[in-house]
Design a protein around this motif. Structure first.
Motif, PDB file in Angstrom:
ATOM      1  N   GLU A 298     -28.470   5.836 -72.725  1.00 36.92           N
ATOM      2  CA  GLU A 298     -29.165   6.831 -73.554  1.00 36.92           C
ATOM      3  C   GLU A 298     -29.823   7.895 -72.678  1.00 36.92           C
ATOM      4  O   GLU A 298     -29.724   9.092 -72.948  1.00 36.92           O
ATOM      5  N   ARG A 299     -30.480   7.454 -71.611  1.00 40.09           N
ATOM      6  CA  ARG A 299     -31.180   8.387 -70.730  1.00 40.09           C
ATOM      7  C   ARG A 299     -30.214   9.305 -69.987  1.00 40.09           C
ATOM      8  O   ARG A 299     -30.410  10.522 -69.932  1.00 40.09           O
ATOM      9  N   PHE A 300     -29.146   8.734 -69.416  1.00 41.78           N
ATOM     10  CA  PHE A 300     -28.171   9.537 -68.683  1.00 41.78           C
ATOM     11  C   PHE A 300     -27.508  10.562 -69.604  1.00 41.78           C
ATOM     12  O   PHE A 300     -27.288  11.716 -69.216  1.00 41.78           O
ATOM     13  N   SER A 301     -27.183  10.138 -70.811  1.00 44.48           N
ATOM     14  CA  SER A 301     -26.522  11.038 -71.759  1.00 44.48           C
ATOM     15  C   SER A 301     -27.442  12.183 -72.160  1.00 44.48           C
ATOM     16  O   SER A 301     -27.042  13.348 -72.175  1.00 44.48           O
ATOM     17  N   ARG A 302     -28.682  11.848 -72.471  1.00 47.68           N
ATOM     18  CA  ARG A 302     -29.649  12.875 -72.884  1.00 47.68           C
ATOM     19  C   ARG A 302     -29.906  13.874 -71.760  1.00 47.68           C
ATOM     20  O   ARG A 302     -29.877  15.090 -71.973  1.00 47.68           O
ATOM     21  N   ASP A 303     -30.153  13.365 -70.553  1.00 43.64           N
ATOM     22  CA  ASP A 303     -30.462  14.245 -69.424  1.00 43.64           C
ATOM     23  C   ASP A 303     -29.274  15.143 -69.079  1.00 43.64           C
ATOM     24  O   ASP A 303     -29.449  16.314 -68.716  1.00 43.64           O
ATOM     25  N   HIS A 304     -28.067  14.587 -69.187  1.00 48.75           N
ATOM     26  CA  HIS A 304     -26.858  15.362 -68.903  1.00 48.75           C
ATOM     27  C   HIS A 304     -26.757  16.568 -69.831  1.00 48.75           C
ATOM     28  O   HIS A 304     -26.540  17.704 -69.379  1.00 48.75           O
ATOM     29  N   THR A 305     -26.953  16.360 -71.118  1.00 50.34           N
ATOM     30  CA  THR A 305     -26.820  17.458 -72.067  1.00 50.34           C
ATOM     31  C   THR A 305     -28.012  18.400 -72.024  1.00 50.34           C
ATOM     32  O   THR A 305     -27.859  19.616 -72.183  1.00 50.34           O
ATOM     33  N   LEU A 306     -29.197  17.873 -71.781  1.00 55.03           N
ATOM     34  CA  LEU A 306     -30.359  18.753 -71.643  1.00 55.03           C
ATOM     35  C   LEU A 306     -30.216  19.656 -70.428  1.00 55.03           C
ATOM     36  O   LEU A 306     -30.758  20.772 -70.405  1.00 55.03           O
ATOM     37  N   GLY A 307     -29.455  19.203 -69.438  1.00 55.78           N
ATOM     38  CA  GLY A 307     -29.181  20.065 -68.292  1.00 55.78           C
ATOM     39  C   GLY A 307     -28.404  21.299 -68.718  1.00 55.78           C
ATOM     40  O   GLY A 307     -28.620  22.402 -68.179  1.00 55.78           O
ATOM     41  N   LEU A 308     -27.520  21.140 -69.693  1.00 58.78           N
ATOM     42  CA  LEU A 308     -26.777  22.282 -70.219  1.00 58.78           C
ATOM     43  C   LEU A 308     -27.704  23.231 -70.956  1.00 58.78           C
ATOM     44  O   LEU A 308     -27.605  24.457 -70.800  1.00 58.78           O
ATOM     45  N   SER A 309     -28.632  22.697 -71.749  1.00 54.12           N
ATOM     46  CA  SER A 309     -29.550  23.573 -72.491  1.00 54.12           C
ATOM     47  C   SER A 309     -30.426  24.369 -71.535  1.00 54.12           C
ATOM     48  O   SER A 309     -30.704  25.558 -71.761  1.00 54.12           O
ATOM     49  N   THR A 310     -30.843  23.743 -70.437  1.00 54.88           N
ATOM     50  CA  THR A 310     -31.653  24.454 -69.429  1.00 54.88           C
ATOM     51  C   THR A 310     -30.836  25.561 -68.785  1.00 54.88           C
ATOM     52  O   THR A 310     -31.326  26.680 -68.570  1.00 54.88           O
ATOM     53  N   TYR A 311     -29.591  25.255 -68.475  1.00 55.67           N
ATOM     54  CA  TYR A 311     -28.723  26.253 -67.841  1.00 55.67           C
ATOM     55  C   TYR A 311     -28.516  27.447 -68.763  1.00 55.67           C
ATOM     56  O   TYR A 311     -28.587  28.603 -68.326  1.00 55.67           O
ATOM     57  N   VAL A 312     -28.254  27.189 -70.041  1.00 54.19           N
ATOM     58  CA  VAL A 312     -28.058  28.275 -71.009  1.00 54.19           C
ATOM     59  C   VAL A 312     -29.320  29.115 -71.115  1.00 54.19           C
ATOM     60  O   VAL A 312     -29.273  30.352 -71.160  1.00 54.19           O
TER      61      VAL A 312
END
Length: 241
Positions: free
Chosen positions: A219-233
């Motif tokens: 759960e943590r790895f998945s959430r952090d991975h996608t939140l990294g995309l939101s930060t990049y955008v």
């Protein structure tokens, strides 16, 4: 034609549910809506700054139906925010602003991280193993950064498969409306700033946690991975230019 449906309860007034049969045109509308929505979801609307247009007459001809159910389906999609009818111009597939995309990616992170947890509970070892096979061809001799288009396809399929393996229809339905935007943004950002190289490492971390049935880590790895995309955008607004 209305059909009474009786339920085995004491109160006669509350035991009759009146249902109205679907008319043929409603059935056509539903089918056209589903087909058109899926086609829009499959579009790569963020690959160009130019707007994407769809033509009502061409849709009618290609689907082999009259224009009435096409118009009704378009009206439904307009209410959902997928398209907008422009007088004397046609029907435009709507893109989102940077702020809207950031919020959509954040929502996806929440939903997909829950999906990852459910995968550890519901998916078989064989099903989880299919996630690893998506990246089996990538390595030092076949780097994601050198084959961005190929890796991008595997990347998108990974996220779609993760949702599917959760076994939750609700999560699948909730992410469906986000997919056209989140997928499009993933496609145009994966080749920038060596994101592909980091992405595959993060994917493999998620897979390893799933294989170990470590729900918290998955759960943590998945959430952090996608939140990294939101930060990049959020930090790179030029991708919308």
């Amino acid at each position: 034609m209305k059909v009474p449906l009786r339920w085995p309860v004491g109160d006669e007034a509350a035991s009759e549910l009146v249902l109205e049969r679907f008319a043929p045109e409603q059935t056509f509308k539903t089918k056209v809506y589903a087909a058109l929505k899926q086609a829009i979801i499959n579009m790569d609307i963020y690959s160009t700054p130019e707007p994407t247009w769809i033509d009502e007459r061409q849709l009618s001809e290609r689907l082999g139906v009259s224009r009435t159910p096409v118009r009704e389906a378009i009206a439904m999609l307009e209410q959902e925010g997928f398209v907008k009818s422009m007088p004397r111009r046609g029907i435009m597939v709507l893109k989102k602003t940077r702020r809207e995309v950031v919020e959509m990616v954040q929502a996806w992170a929440a939903l997909e991280s829950m999906a990852a947890r459910l995968v550890t509970e519901n998916a078989s070892d064989e099903e989880i193993a299919t996630l690893r096979t998506l990246f089996k061809d990538f390595g030092e001799a076949h780097k994601p950064s050198d084959f961005v288009s190929e890796y991008s396809q595997a990347n998108i399929l990974f996220h779609q498969t993760l949702i599917r393996l959760s076994g939750s229809k609700v999560l699948a339905d909730m992410t469906a409306n986000l997919l056209v935007h989140v997928r499009g943004i993933r496609q145009i950002t994966i080749g920038r700033d060596d994101r592909a190289s980091r992405s595959i490492v993060e994917h493999l971390n998620i897979i390893e946690a799933l294989e170990k049935r470590d729900a918290d880590a998955a759960e943590r790895f998945s959430r952090d991975h996608t939140l990294g995309l939101s930060t990049y955008v959020d930090e790179h607004g030029d991708i919308f230019d």
